[in-house]
Structure formats: C-alpha cells, structure tokens
Motif scaffolding. Structure first.
Motif, PDB file in Angstrom:
ATOM      1  N   ALA A  18       0.830  -1.209   0.000  1.00  0.00           N
ATOM      2  CA  ALA A  18       0.000   0.000   0.000  1.00  0.00           C
ATOM      3  C   ALA A  18       0.862   1.256   0.000  1.00  0.00           C
ATOM      4  O   ALA A  18       0.520   2.255  -0.651  1.00  0.00           O
ATOM      5  CB  ALA A  18      -0.936  -0.009   1.204  1.00  0.00           C
ATOM      6  N   LEU A  19       1.978   1.214   0.710  1.00  0.00           N
ATOM      7  CA  LEU A  19       2.879   2.363   0.737  1.00  0.00           C
ATOM      8  C   LEU A  19       3.454   2.618  -0.647  1.00  0.00           C
ATOM      9  O   LEU A  19       3.471   3.775  -1.121  1.00  0.00           O
ATOM     10  CB  LEU A  19       4.000   2.117   1.739  1.00  0.00           C
ATOM     11  CG  LEU A  19       5.078   3.205   1.842  1.00  0.00           C
ATOM     12  CD1 LEU A  19       4.475   4.536   2.269  1.00  0.00           C
ATOM     13  CD2 LEU A  19       6.182   2.770   2.806  1.00  0.00           C
ATOM     14  N   ARG A  20       3.915   1.568  -1.321  1.00  0.00           N
ATOM     15  CA  ARG A  20       4.469   1.752  -2.666  1.00  0.00           C
ATOM     16  C   ARG A  20       3.402   2.247  -3.637  1.00  0.00           C
ATOM     17  O   ARG A  20       3.671   3.071  -4.518  1.00  0.00           O
ATOM     18  CB  ARG A  20       5.086   0.440  -3.173  1.00  0.00           C
ATOM     19  CG  ARG A  20       6.325   0.007  -2.400  1.00  0.00           C
ATOM     20  CD  ARG A  20       7.118  -1.055  -3.150  1.00  0.00           C
ATOM     21  NE  ARG A  20       6.350  -2.253  -3.420  1.00  0.00           N
ATOM     22  CZ  ARG A  20       6.280  -3.308  -2.612  1.00  0.00           C
ATOM     23  NH1 ARG A  20       6.931  -3.291  -1.446  1.00  0.00           N
ATOM     24  NH2 ARG A  20       5.578  -4.366  -2.935  1.00  0.00           N
ATOM     25  N   GLN A  21       2.177   1.775  -3.482  1.00  0.00           N
ATOM     26  CA  GLN A  21       1.090   2.255  -4.337  1.00  0.00           C
ATOM     27  C   GLN A  21       0.827   3.741  -4.107  1.00  0.00           C
ATOM     28  O   GLN A  21       0.591   4.494  -5.068  1.00  0.00           O
ATOM     29  CB  GLN A  21      -0.178   1.435  -4.079  1.00  0.00           C
ATOM     30  CG  GLN A  21      -0.099  -0.002  -4.586  1.00  0.00           C
ATOM     31  CD  GLN A  21      -1.281  -0.851  -4.143  1.00  0.00           C
ATOM     32  OE1 GLN A  21      -2.020  -0.499  -3.213  1.00  0.00           O
ATOM     33  NE2 GLN A  21      -1.478  -1.987  -4.803  1.00  0.00           N
ATOM     34  N   SER A  22       0.878   4.175  -2.859  1.00  0.00           N
ATOM     35  CA  SER A  22       0.679   5.592  -2.546  1.00  0.00           C
ATOM     36  C   SER A  22       1.798   6.435  -3.138  1.00  0.00           C
ATOM     37  O   SER A  22       1.563   7.522  -3.678  1.00  0.00           O
ATOM     38  CB  SER A  22       0.606   5.796  -1.036  1.00  0.00           C
ATOM     39  OG  SER A  22      -0.522   5.133  -0.484  1.00  0.00           O
ATOM     40  N   ILE A  23       3.034   5.936  -3.036  1.00  0.00           N
ATOM     41  CA  ILE A  23       4.170   6.660  -3.604  1.00  0.00           C
ATOM     42  C   ILE A  23       4.047   6.742  -5.127  1.00  0.00           C
ATOM     43  O   ILE A  23       4.253   7.810  -5.724  1.00  0.00           O
ATOM     44  CB  ILE A  23       5.482   5.972  -3.189  1.00  0.00           C
ATOM     45  CG1 ILE A  23       5.728   6.177  -1.687  1.00  0.00           C
ATOM     46  CG2 ILE A  23       6.661   6.493  -4.012  1.00  0.00           C
ATOM     47  CD1 ILE A  23       6.852   5.334  -1.125  1.00  0.00           C
ATOM     48  N   ALA A  24       3.676   5.619  -5.773  1.00  0.00           N
ATOM     49  CA  ALA A  24       3.526   5.622  -7.229  1.00  0.00           C
ATOM     50  C   ALA A  24       2.421   6.559  -7.681  1.00  0.00           C
ATOM     51  O   ALA A  24       2.473   7.122  -8.791  1.00  0.00           O
ATOM     52  CB  ALA A  24       3.247   4.202  -7.720  1.00  0.00           C
ATOM     53  N   ALA A  25       1.420   6.758  -6.819  1.00  0.00           N
ATOM     54  CA  ALA A  25       0.317   7.659  -7.151  1.00  0.00           C
ATOM     55  C   ALA A  25       0.648   9.120  -6.849  1.00  0.00           C
ATOM     56  O   ALA A  25      -0.187  10.007  -7.061  1.00  0.00           O
ATOM     57  CB  ALA A  25      -0.934   7.252  -6.383  1.00  0.00           C
ATOM     58  N   GLY A  26       1.864   9.377  -6.352  1.00  0.00           N
ATOM     59  CA  GLY A  26       2.278  10.738  -6.059  1.00  0.00           C
ATOM     60  C   GLY A  26       1.751  11.283  -4.753  1.00  0.00           C
ATOM     61  O   GLY A  26       1.752  12.501  -4.545  1.00  0.00           O
ATOM     62  N   GLN A  27       1.337  10.404  -3.832  1.00  0.00           N
ATOM     63  CA  GLN A  27       0.753  10.851  -2.566  1.00  0.00           C
ATOM     64  C   GLN A  27       1.786  11.075  -1.469  1.00  0.00           C
ATOM     65  O   GLN A  27       1.442  11.570  -0.400  1.00  0.00           O
ATOM     66  CB  GLN A  27      -0.284   9.832  -2.090  1.00  0.00           C
ATOM     67  CG  GLN A  27      -1.505   9.736  -2.994  1.00  0.00           C
ATOM     68  CD  GLN A  27      -2.469   8.672  -2.522  1.00  0.00           C
ATOM     69  OE1 GLN A  27      -2.155   7.480  -2.528  1.00  0.00           O
ATOM     70  NE2 GLN A  27      -3.642   9.091  -2.098  1.00  0.00           N
ATOM     71  N   TYR A  28       3.049  10.710  -1.735  1.00  0.00           N
ATOM     72  CA  TYR A  28       4.090  10.941  -0.741  1.00  0.00           C
ATOM     73  C   TYR A  28       5.420  11.109  -1.440  1.00  0.00           C
ATOM     74  O   TYR A  28       5.771  10.332  -2.328  1.00  0.00           O
ATOM     75  CB  TYR A  28       4.177   9.783   0.254  1.00  0.00           C
ATOM     76  CG  TYR A  28       5.152  10.064   1.377  1.00  0.00           C
ATOM     77  CD1 TYR A  28       4.904  11.089   2.294  1.00  0.00           C
ATOM     78  CD2 TYR A  28       6.330   9.344   1.501  1.00  0.00           C
ATOM     79  CE1 TYR A  28       5.806  11.376   3.314  1.00  0.00           C
ATOM     80  CE2 TYR A  28       7.227   9.609   2.526  1.00  0.00           C
ATOM     81  CZ  TYR A  28       6.961  10.631   3.426  1.00  0.00           C
ATOM     82  OH  TYR A  28       7.853  10.917   4.426  1.00  0.00           O
ATOM     83  N   GLN A  29       6.183  12.130  -1.031  1.00  0.00           N
ATOM     84  CA  GLN A  29       7.454  12.448  -1.682  1.00  0.00           C
ATOM     85  C   GLN A  29       8.587  12.638  -0.677  1.00  0.00           C
ATOM     86  O   GLN A  29       9.646  13.137  -1.036  1.00  0.00           O
ATOM     87  CB  GLN A  29       7.295  13.728  -2.519  1.00  0.00           C
ATOM     88  CG  GLN A  29       6.205  13.630  -3.571  1.00  0.00           C
ATOM     89  CD  GLN A  29       5.799  14.979  -4.130  1.00  0.00           C
ATOM     90  OE1 GLN A  29       6.496  15.968  -3.949  1.00  0.00           O
ATOM     91  NE2 GLN A  29       4.672  15.016  -4.822  1.00  0.00           N
ATOM     92  N   GLY A  30       8.374  12.228   0.588  1.00  0.00           N
ATOM     93  CA  GLY A  30       9.353  12.507   1.632  1.00  0.00           C
ATOM     94  C   GLY A  30      10.199  11.306   2.005  1.00  0.00           C
ATOM     95  O   GLY A  30      10.215  10.274   1.318  1.00  0.00           O
ATOM     96  N   HIS A  31      10.902  11.432   3.139  1.00  0.00           N
ATOM     97  CA  HIS A  31      11.782  10.358   3.596  1.00  0.00           C
ATOM     98  C   HIS A  31      10.954   9.183   4.131  1.00  0.00           C
ATOM     99  O   HIS A  31       9.798   9.343   4.522  1.00  0.00           O
ATOM    100  CB  HIS A  31      12.743  10.876   4.670  1.00  0.00           C
ATOM    101  CG  HIS A  31      12.098  11.200   5.981  1.00  0.00           C
ATOM    102  ND1 HIS A  31      11.784  10.235   6.920  1.00  0.00           N
ATOM    103  CD2 HIS A  31      11.703  12.378   6.529  1.00  0.00           C
ATOM    104  CE1 HIS A  31      11.239  10.793   7.974  1.00  0.00           C
ATOM    105  NE2 HIS A  31      11.162  12.093   7.771  1.00  0.00           N
ATOM    106  N   THR A  32      11.586   8.004   4.157  1.00  0.00           N
ATOM    107  CA  THR A  32      10.874   6.775   4.521  1.00  0.00           C
ATOM    108  C   THR A  32      11.307   6.203   5.866  1.00  0.00           C
ATOM    109  O   THR A  32      10.905   5.095   6.222  1.00  0.00           O
ATOM    110  CB  THR A  32      11.063   5.702   3.429  1.00  0.00           C
ATOM    111  OG1 THR A  32      12.468   5.518   3.204  1.00  0.00           O
ATOM    112  CG2 THR A  32      10.382   6.120   2.129  1.00  0.00           C
ATOM    113  N   SER A  33      12.115   6.930   6.620  1.00  0.00           N
ATOM    114  CA  SER A  33      12.478   6.469   7.958  1.00  0.00           C
ATOM    115  C   SER A  33      11.220   6.348   8.808  1.00  0.00           C
ATOM    116  O   SER A  33      10.419   7.274   8.900  1.00  0.00           O
ATOM    117  CB  SER A  33      13.447   7.459   8.610  1.00  0.00           C
ATOM    118  OG  SER A  33      13.761   7.051   9.921  1.00  0.00           O
ATOM    119  N   GLY A  34      11.038   5.169   9.427  1.00  0.00           N
ATOM    120  CA  GLY A  34       9.859   4.935  10.253  1.00  0.00           C
ATOM    121  C   GLY A  34       8.670   4.370   9.506  1.00  0.00           C
ATOM    122  O   GLY A  34       7.636   4.083  10.110  1.00  0.00           O
ATOM    123  N   LEU A  35       8.796   4.163   8.198  1.00  0.00           N
ATOM    124  CA  LEU A  35       7.710   3.591   7.400  1.00  0.00           C
ATOM    125  C   LEU A  35       8.016   2.126   7.073  1.00  0.00           C
ATOM    126  O   LEU A  35       9.143   1.664   7.215  1.00  0.00           O
ATOM    127  CB  LEU A  35       7.519   4.382   6.099  1.00  0.00           C
ATOM    128  CG  LEU A  35       7.167   5.867   6.245  1.00  0.00           C
ATOM    129  CD1 LEU A  35       7.005   6.508   4.870  1.00  0.00           C
ATOM    130  CD2 LEU A  35       5.898   6.049   7.067  1.00  0.00           C
TER     131      LEU A  35
END
Length: 267
Positions: A18-35
C-alpha cells in the motif's frame, strides 16, 4: 494525475504494498524512515549495462557501504526478489538523475527515462536496522523529531575499480555511551544493511567539519552527554557517481528509499 498527499501518520499504518502504491500515485514524496512496518528498505542505483558489472564489482569491494540485496536484468524495471511487482520506475518517493556526474533533475517518476540497457541495484539501508534498535530501547532522535537522518561526506576512501572511486558517505545517530555499545552489538549482526559503525566520536577525524550542516538529510542535535555514531551509508554511490562521471546514473534521493516486502528480521 497525482492524488492528494497522505499524512505521514497514515502512511505509518500502510503495508509495504500500500505504501508503494501511494508513492507511485504521487501521494508521498518525503523520507521513509519509520515507514514500512518492519520491512527492509533499499538504496537504489541504476546504471547503463556497460557500467553495471563494474559497479557490482565496486559493491563487492565496498560491501559495508554498498551491500547488494538484488539486481535486475538489463532493461527489466522489476526487482524479482524483493516483493510483489516492485517496479523501480515508480515506487521511490523521489529520484536523482546524474548525467556525467552532474545532478540534472529530481523527478518523482522515471518512466520517461527508462532505457532497454538500464540495470537497477537495490542496496541495503540503515533504516532497516533502526527497528531492532528501537525495539532494544535505543532512542533515535531523527525519528522522534520527524526528520531525515543526517548524512555526511567523509575523507574515508572507498576501494576503487578502474572507473569508480570516491569517498564514503556516513549516516549519524547521537547516542549515550551505553546505547552506542548496544547499537554496535545489534548492527554488527546485520552486514546486509551496513553492519557495525565505521566511526564513533570526534567527527573531524573522518573529515566532518560540523554536525550542524549535513551534506544530505537533516541536522540532528547531539546532547552534551551523547556521542555521535557513524555508519557507512548507501548514499556513497552518489558521491562516487559525482567523482567518476558515468554518462547516466539514477538514484534515490537521500532518505527516500524503496520499501520492500522483506522483513528486517530476516536479515
């Protein structure tokens, strides 16, 4: 079209898929520490095939900075051993594109840059050992402050190949002495994600002038009763690319990792 951005707290509850899908959809562009819910995170290096074999040799010579987790076939954008349908063209929050060693763009997607001769490397990331550190009760201030980890260029030479050479980049986490000893023991058992620290204490001994001005990431304060602890960092290839100047290299932006389906505990 990009969808509305999701808050970091919501992304912390997402599965890796789900996280990768959100990133591919442009919903997140920040760092991934803690994810990623305890999953392995990876640094990314993408090179033309005529540089790929040499880069693989460079990684074997410098495993602490560049531990290889997976490699794609030339022209294939999918990592086959890291999870379900991981397409490296879309699933990193932000990329960096270097042409002849110069940073030329920082896109959110690289489909328009993909070529039939490109080979992608996934390298182990220190974000993967942060979960066992937290589980051991070791505080990580950059996570507490919601910041990216601080990363620094050093004067430590990596082992060169014919065309690839440069200085090591390190990530820094401040700790009290007892916690630092415990962190050495924990991370020393995880060579696929940089292993034990490469330096502890005085940053000037490895060429760092000030901890207040990291070369990558965010500044993280070091308290009076703490010492800075430095690990080899997967941003090292970006330093090497700038020094060695291949015609094209695509990487992740520092701190913006590929989150895989592999469990950190498996490392």
């Amino acid at each position: 079209m990009n969808q509305p951005a999701l808050p970091f707290e919501q992304l912390q509850q997402c599965t890796p898929v789900a996280l990768r899908q959100s990133i591919a959809a442009g919903q997140y562009q920040g760092h991934t520490s803690g994810l990623g819910q305890g999953r392995v995170q990876a640094n990314i290096v993408i090179l033309p095939s005529d540089w790929a074999n040499e880069f693989l040799r460079y990684c074997t010579l410098n495993r602490q900075a560049c531990p290889v987790l997976d490699v794609t076939e030339p022209g294939d954008p999918f990592f086959r051993n890291l999870g379900a349908a991981i397409d490296i063209r879309h699933e990193v929050p932000q990329y960096r594109v270097y042409r002849h060693g110069e940073l030329s763009e920082t896109p959110l997607d690289i489909a328009h840059l993909w070529q039939d001769d490109l080979v992608a490397f996934a390298l182990g990331c220190s974000f993967s050992f942060e979960q066992p550190l937290l589980e051991a009760g070791i505080r990580l201030r950059h996570i507490e402050l919601g910041r990216n980890v601080a990363m620094f260029q050093t004067n430590i030479d990596t082992r060169p190949t014919a065309r690839l050479s440069g200085k090591m980049v390190v990530s820094m986490r401040p700790m009290k002495a007892a916690a630092a000893i415990q962190a050495i023991q924990i991370t020393g058992r995880m060579p696929n994600v940089h292993g034990a620290p490469v330096h502890i204490g005085d940053p000037s001994l490895i060429g760092i002038r000030s901890l207040d001005t990291p070369d990558y990431g965010d500044a993280v304060p070091v308290e009076a009763d703490e010492i800075p602890v430095f690990w080899a960092c997967g941003v090292t290839p970006q330093s090497v690319v700038q020094a060695s100047r291949p015609p094209l290299c695509i990487t992740h932006a520092p701190g913006c990792m590929l989150v895989t389906d592999l469990w950190n505990s498996d490392l």
